[in-house]
Enzyme design. Structure first.
Site, PDB file in Angstrom:
ATOM      1  N   THR A  40       0.840  -1.198   0.000  1.00  0.00           N
ATOM      2  CA  THR A  40       0.000   0.000   0.000  1.00  0.00           C
ATOM      3  C   THR A  40       0.875   1.248   0.000  1.00  0.00           C
ATOM      4  O   THR A  40       0.662   2.180  -0.782  1.00  0.00           O
ATOM      5  CB  THR A  40      -0.867   0.016   1.282  1.00  0.00           C
ATOM      6  N   GLY A 144      -1.117  -6.506   5.408  1.00  0.00           N
ATOM      7  CA  GLY A 144      -1.568  -5.115   5.361  1.00  0.00           C
ATOM      8  C   GLY A 144      -3.045  -4.880   5.580  1.00  0.00           C
ATOM      9  O   GLY A 144      -3.716  -5.608   6.319  1.00  0.00           O
ATOM     10  N   ILE A 184      -6.204  10.625   5.869  1.00  0.00           N
ATOM     11  CA  ILE A 184      -6.383  10.590   4.409  1.00  0.00           C
ATOM     12  C   ILE A 184      -7.289  11.734   3.967  1.00  0.00           C
ATOM     13  O   ILE A 184      -6.994  12.440   2.992  1.00  0.00           O
ATOM     14  CB  ILE A 184      -6.974   9.232   3.963  1.00  0.00           C
ATOM     15  N   HIS A 443      19.944  29.096  14.735  1.00  0.00           N
ATOM     16  CA  HIS A 443      19.064  30.229  14.444  1.00  0.00           C
ATOM     17  C   HIS A 443      19.327  30.691  13.023  1.00  0.00           C
ATOM     18  O   HIS A 443      20.486  30.792  12.625  1.00  0.00           O
ATOM     19  CB  HIS A 443      19.341  31.361  15.420  1.00  0.00           C
TER      20      HIS A 443
HETATM   21  P1  FAD Z   1       0.802  -3.072   3.144  1.00  0.00           P
HETATM   22  O1  FAD Z   1       1.654  -1.924   2.765  1.00  0.00           O
HETATM   23  O2  FAD Z   1      -0.660  -2.912   3.015  1.00  0.00           O
HETATM   24  O3  FAD Z   1       1.295  -4.291   2.266  1.00  0.00           O
HETATM   25  C1  FAD Z   1       0.661  -5.506   2.276  1.00  0.00           C
HETATM   26  C2  FAD Z   1       0.995  -6.222   0.993  1.00  0.00           C
HETATM   27  O4  FAD Z   1       0.592  -7.587   1.113  1.00  0.00           O
HETATM   28  C3  FAD Z   1       0.265  -5.694  -0.225  1.00  0.00           C
HETATM   29  O5  FAD Z   1       1.180  -5.417  -1.258  1.00  0.00           O
HETATM   30  C4  FAD Z   1      -0.686  -6.807  -0.627  1.00  0.00           C
HETATM   31  O6  FAD Z   1      -0.895  -6.899  -2.016  1.00  0.00           O
HETATM   32  C5  FAD Z   1       0.060  -8.010  -0.123  1.00  0.00           C
HETATM   33  N1  FAD Z   1      -0.782  -9.182   0.132  1.00  0.00           N
HETATM   34  C6  FAD Z   1      -1.920  -9.231   0.880  1.00  0.00           C
HETATM   35  N2  FAD Z   1      -2.374 -10.507   0.959  1.00  0.00           N
HETATM   36  C7  FAD Z   1      -1.498 -11.252   0.244  1.00  0.00           C
HETATM   37  C8  FAD Z   1      -1.413 -12.646  -0.031  1.00  0.00           C
HETATM   38  N3  FAD Z   1      -2.295 -13.509   0.458  1.00  0.00           N
HETATM   39  N4  FAD Z   1      -0.397 -13.078  -0.807  1.00  0.00           N
HETATM   40  C9  FAD Z   1       0.520 -12.211  -1.298  1.00  0.00           C
HETATM   41  N5  FAD Z   1       0.501 -10.892  -1.042  1.00  0.00           N
HETATM   42  C10 FAD Z   1      -0.496 -10.418  -0.283  1.00  0.00           C
HETATM   43  N6  FAD Z   1       1.759   5.519   6.581  1.00  0.00           N
HETATM   44  C11 FAD Z   1       2.782   6.289   6.983  1.00  0.00           C
HETATM   45  O7  FAD Z   1       3.506   5.889   7.904  1.00  0.00           O
HETATM   46  N7  FAD Z   1       3.048   7.488   6.392  1.00  0.00           N
HETATM   47  C12 FAD Z   1       2.287   7.964   5.391  1.00  0.00           C
HETATM   48  O8  FAD Z   1       2.546   9.055   4.878  1.00  0.00           O
HETATM   49  C13 FAD Z   1       1.193   7.197   4.954  1.00  0.00           C
HETATM   50  N8  FAD Z   1       0.409   7.627   3.954  1.00  0.00           N
HETATM   51  C14 FAD Z   1      -0.625   6.848   3.523  1.00  0.00           C
HETATM   52  C15 FAD Z   1      -1.438   7.342   2.511  1.00  0.00           C
HETATM   53  C16 FAD Z   1      -2.506   6.590   2.056  1.00  0.00           C
HETATM   54  C17 FAD Z   1      -3.375   7.128   0.950  1.00  0.00           C
HETATM   55  C18 FAD Z   1      -2.739   5.299   2.608  1.00  0.00           C
HETATM   56  C19 FAD Z   1      -3.856   4.454   2.093  1.00  0.00           C
HETATM   57  C20 FAD Z   1      -1.938   4.817   3.620  1.00  0.00           C
HETATM   58  C21 FAD Z   1      -0.883   5.594   4.102  1.00  0.00           C
HETATM   59  N9  FAD Z   1      -0.060   5.165   5.142  1.00  0.00           N
HETATM   60  C22 FAD Z   1       0.964   5.947   5.577  1.00  0.00           C
HETATM   61  C23 FAD Z   1      -0.277   3.867   5.801  1.00  0.00           C
HETATM   62  C24 FAD Z   1       0.732   2.839   5.244  1.00  0.00           C
HETATM   63  O9  FAD Z   1       0.573   2.743   3.851  1.00  0.00           O
HETATM   64  C25 FAD Z   1       0.498   1.485   5.907  1.00  0.00           C
HETATM   65  O10 FAD Z   1       0.529   1.624   7.306  1.00  0.00           O
HETATM   66  C26 FAD Z   1       1.582   0.509   5.487  1.00  0.00           C
HETATM   67  O11 FAD Z   1       1.610   0.350   4.090  1.00  0.00           O
HETATM   68  C27 FAD Z   1       1.378  -0.850   6.171  1.00  0.00           C
HETATM   69  O12 FAD Z   1       2.375  -1.701   5.750  1.00  0.00           O
HETATM   70  P2  FAD Z   1       2.159  -3.285   5.729  1.00  0.00           P
HETATM   71  O13 FAD Z   1       3.474  -3.840   5.299  1.00  0.00           O
HETATM   72  O14 FAD Z   1       1.594  -3.731   7.011  1.00  0.00           O
HETATM   73  O15 FAD Z   1       1.059  -3.569   4.629  1.00  0.00           O
HETATM   74  P1  NAI Z   2      -8.316   7.757  10.118  1.00  0.00           P
HETATM   75  O1  NAI Z   2      -8.556   6.806  11.199  1.00  0.00           O
HETATM   76  O2  NAI Z   2      -7.122   8.636  10.156  1.00  0.00           O
HETATM   77  O3  NAI Z   2      -9.555   8.751  10.003  1.00  0.00           O
HETATM   78  C1  NAI Z   2     -10.855   8.318   9.830  1.00  0.00           C
HETATM   79  C2  NAI Z   2     -11.774   9.442  10.249  1.00  0.00           C
HETATM   80  O4  NAI Z   2     -13.075   9.121   9.839  1.00  0.00           O
HETATM   81  C3  NAI Z   2     -11.811   9.649  11.758  1.00  0.00           C
HETATM   82  O5  NAI Z   2     -11.670  11.019  12.016  1.00  0.00           O
HETATM   83  C4  NAI Z   2     -13.167   9.113  12.152  1.00  0.00           C
HETATM   84  O6  NAI Z   2     -13.701   9.763  13.281  1.00  0.00           O
HETATM   85  C5  NAI Z   2     -13.967   9.400  10.899  1.00  0.00           C
HETATM   86  N1  NAI Z   2     -15.122   8.533  10.672  1.00  0.00           N
HETATM   87  C6  NAI Z   2     -15.239   7.207  10.909  1.00  0.00           C
HETATM   88  N2  NAI Z   2     -16.455   6.776  10.518  1.00  0.00           N
HETATM   89  C7  NAI Z   2     -17.115   7.846  10.020  1.00  0.00           C
HETATM   90  C8  NAI Z   2     -18.393   8.037   9.444  1.00  0.00           C
HETATM   91  N3  NAI Z   2     -19.238   7.028   9.295  1.00  0.00           N
HETATM   92  N4  NAI Z   2     -18.746   9.283   9.042  1.00  0.00           N
HETATM   93  C9  NAI Z   2     -17.881  10.324   9.180  1.00  0.00           C
HETATM   94  N5  NAI Z   2     -16.655  10.200   9.719  1.00  0.00           N
HETATM   95  C10 NAI Z   2     -16.267   8.975  10.110  1.00  0.00           C
HETATM   96  O7  NAI Z   2      -8.388   6.894   8.770  1.00  0.00           O
HETATM   97  P2  NAI Z   2      -8.035   7.254   7.273  1.00  0.00           P
HETATM   98  O8  NAI Z   2      -7.867   8.720   7.114  1.00  0.00           O
HETATM   99  O9  NAI Z   2      -9.015   6.540   6.432  1.00  0.00           O
HETATM  100  O10 NAI Z   2      -6.623   6.567   7.109  1.00  0.00           O
HETATM  101  C11 NAI Z   2      -6.482   5.149   7.304  1.00  0.00           C
HETATM  102  C12 NAI Z   2      -5.176   4.814   7.905  1.00  0.00           C
HETATM  103  O11 NAI Z   2      -4.118   5.078   7.017  1.00  0.00           O
HETATM  104  C13 NAI Z   2      -4.928   5.593   9.163  1.00  0.00           C
HETATM  105  O12 NAI Z   2      -4.950   4.697  10.245  1.00  0.00           O
HETATM  106  C14 NAI Z   2      -3.582   6.189   9.013  1.00  0.00           C
HETATM  107  O13 NAI Z   2      -2.757   5.788  10.058  1.00  0.00           O
HETATM  108  C15 NAI Z   2      -3.039   5.665   7.698  1.00  0.00           C
HETATM  109  N6  NAI Z   2      -2.561   6.820   6.965  1.00  0.00           N
HETATM  110  C16 NAI Z   2      -1.462   7.457   7.432  1.00  0.00           C
HETATM  111  C17 NAI Z   2      -0.995   8.585   6.824  1.00  0.00           C
HETATM  112  C18 NAI Z   2       0.169   9.275   7.391  1.00  0.00           C
HETATM  113  O14 NAI Z   2       0.861   8.701   8.220  1.00  0.00           O
HETATM  114  N7  NAI Z   2       0.467  10.495   6.971  1.00  0.00           N
HETATM  115  C19 NAI Z   2      -1.637   9.141   5.634  1.00  0.00           C
HETATM  116  C20 NAI Z   2      -2.824   8.400   5.253  1.00  0.00           C
HETATM  117  C21 NAI Z   2      -3.228   7.279   5.892  1.00  0.00           C
END
Ligand code: FAD
Ligand code: NAI
Length: 465
Positions: A40, A144, A184, A443
């Site tokens: 992801t 993930g 997000i 600074h």
């Molecule tokens: P994932 O990254 O979800 O990877 C899991 C992988 O397993 C996937 O590639 C999937 O295809 C694979 N997989 C699943 N099941 C199987 C299977 N059975 N066989 C083979 N492969 C499989 N976190 C931050 O710290 N900083 C950020 O700025 C940030 N921004 C984000 C922005 C967005 C839009 C989103 C959606 C998330 C963001 N996150 C961020 C969260 C971060 O992406 C996740 O916390 C992180 O990717 C988790 O890592 P993971 O290795 O647990 O799983």
């Molecule tokens: P989030 O948990 O950050 O936010 C979800 C929000 O939706 C909360 O404020 C919650 O109160 C609200 N919510 C829940 N149900 C609702 C409903 N029915 N109607 C209206 N509001 C509702 O989750 P988000 O933004 O979807 O991100 C998912 C995960 O991805 C997070 O856990 C985050 O840790 C990770 N992520 C991390 C980033 C980073 O580190 N910069 C960037 C993007 C995602």
């Protein structure tokens, strides 16, 4: 056995675990169902979202701050297709980098869905229907998470979209409705608000980014307002409907007052849920609890040779948390005694200004009945912030009332994402607010706000306020 360790899933948890296992001398394989590695985070998360955040920020500055800096240009025009092309290039460079690291560390990459046959045998089903099995001594599950849909309005991926589609839109929305004012919602909401969309955020709770210190959400709301975003807090969404080129939303506040919105896209960002579909957990007797794979303090599941890390287990869904867990499991397998301080996993929201936090929030300290002191320092009192025109935000330090130990660092302001590392270091070494306040900070820098907030917390005597 074919391998000492097989990792299922190649996100930041999985690929980092695999590299550390290989470094420790284990014969290692990684299984990924998609053709590119990185999960992801690299494909549809951290990296592409930051690429669009950066592009949209340049665009915004070109239209809003350049003139004041003395840079005269014609009115800039947003080219979303080019922004998305550039983003795709950034993703490709990163996922190719992971493929290179797998080769460099002699990790076998198997492409296909991995599923348990038994506790030592994994089947890999490729997209073309071919299947093979491999055997292994240890397994690390790192599969993930996926976006959570609204129960009454599943993603149609056209008008009712998740972050994945929001990173690939073909047009700039006229009106983007965002459900969920969390990480997000605020990151991607600000991308589109900067490039010309009307953005309305509907949040269920009474604050934005509600898991962070309350003061941060309040300040972020002011910033969002400056960007032209509308925010409805305390609203429960009751209906979302795709009507072709438009999407309709109904919500109500706590008094039952109705809100109706019409937009062209609705981003549902209400959290993510652990992903274990197709993994065959039943074959090894593992049952999920609320979708998560239960693990002990060593990230071991109930099956002795199977571990789970990252978004699929309890705790913050963050890339760096997943990475630390991958390293912890690998080092344990080598007989080492690694440790993760979960209290010191920082959280960052990459809006501008950025929001970053580590340790306890004021709400948590209140709830725990801990005696604490607060030190605040606003960016607008910083010379560096005036020079760069980044005067929004503040640093908030929470310290123990009696010992002065820093308990929480909460920042909203320019470059907070990088600054929070200093908070992590200070807290890992159990610094007092006075310790930090007596260290020389260059600074003019934004970091001076941390020193000043520590001075405010330790002795209520900031210099520049
Ligand atoms: P994932 O990254 O979800 O990877 C899991 C992988 O397993 C996937 O590639 C999937 O295809 C694979 N997989 C699943 N099941 C199987 C299977 N059975 N066989 C083979 N492969 C499989 N976190 C931050 O710290 N900083 C950020 O700025 C940030 N921004 C984000 C922005 C967005 C839009 C989103 C959606 C998330 C963001 N996150 C961020 C969260 C971060 O992406 C996740 O916390 C992180 O990717 C988790 O890592 P993971 O290795 O647990 O799983
Ligand atoms: P989030 O948990 O950050 O936010 C979800 C929000 O939706 C909360 O404020 C919650 O109160 C609200 N919510 C829940 N149900 C609702 C409903 N029915 N109607 C209206 N509001 C509702 O989750 P988000 O933004 O979807 O991100 C998912 C995960 O991805 C997070 O856990 C985050 O840790 C990770 N992520 C991390 C980033 C980073 O580190 N910069 C960037 C993007 C995602």
């Amino acid at each position: 056995m074919d391998y000492k360790v097989v990792v299922i899933g190649s996100g930041p948890g999985g690929y980092v675990a695999a590299i550390r296992c290989a470094q420790l001398g284990f014969k290692t394989a990684i299984i990924e169902k998609y053709p590119t590695l990185g999960g992801t985070c690299l494909n549809v998360g951290c990296i592409p979202s930051k690429a669009l955040l950066d592009s949209s920020e340049h665009f915004y500055n070109a239209g809003h701050t350049f003139e004041e800096h003395g840079i005269e240009i014609a009115k800039p025009k947003a080219n979303l297709a080019q922004m998305i092309r550039r983003k795709a290039g950034v993703v490709k460079a990163n996922v190719d980098g992971i493929a290179f690291l797998m080769k460099k560390n002699k990790i076998d990459v198997h492409t296909g869905v991995g599923s348990f046959v038994d506790r030592n045998t994994i089947k890999i089903a490729a997209a073309d229907g071919k299947e093979k099995t491999i055997t292994t001594e240890k397994v690390i599950i790192a599969t993930g998470s996926k976006p959570t849909p609204l129960p009454f309005a599943p993603f149609d991926k056209k008008r009712i979209i998740s972050s994945t589609e929001a990173l690939e839109l073909k047009e700039i929305p006229k009106h983007l409705i965002v459900i969920g004012g969390g990480v997000i919602g605020m990151e991607l909401g600000s991308v589109y608000a900067r490039i010309g969309s009307k953005v309305t955020v509907v949040e269920f709770l009474d604050n934005l980014i509600p898991t962070m210190d309350g003061a941060l959400g309040k300040e972020l709301q002011k910033v969002a307002k400056k960007l032209g975003m509308d925010v409805y807090l305390g609203h429960k969404v009751t209906a979302v409907e795709n009507k072709g080129k438009e999407v309709f939303l109904k919500a109500e506040d706590k008094t039952g007052k109705q809100l109706e919105l019409k937009g062209d896209y609705c981003l549902v960002s209400i959290g993510r849920r652990p992903y274990t579909e197709g993994l065959g957990l039943d074959k090894v007797g593992i049952e999920t609890v609320k979708g998560q794979i239960p693990v002990d303090d060593h990230l071991k599941t109930k099956v002795d040779n199977i571990y789970a890390i990252g978004d699929v287990v309890r705790g913050a869904m963050l890339a760096h948390k997943a990475e630390e867990e991958g390293i912890l499991v690998a080092e344990q397998l080598a007989g080492q005694k690694p440790h993760i301080n979960y209290n010191l996993i920082p959280g960052v929201v990459y809006t501008w200004p950025e929001v970053a936090s580590v340790g306890q929030t004021e709400e948590q300290l209140k709830q725990a009945g801990r005696a604490y002191k607060v030190g605040n320092f606003p960016y607008k009192a910083l010379g560096r912030a005036r020079a760069s025109m980044d005067t929004d935000g503040f640093v908030k330090i929470l310290a123990d009332k009696n010992t002065d130990e820093i308990l929480g660092v909460h920042i909203i302001g320019a470059r907070a994402a990088d600054m929070i590392a200093a908070g992590v270091v200070a807290m890992e070494y159990r610094a007092s607010a006075e310790d930090v306040s007596r260290m020389s900070h260059a600074h003019p820098t934004y970091m001076e706000a941390v020193k000043e907030a520590c001075l405010a917390a330790t002795a209520n005597r900031p210099i520049h306020m």
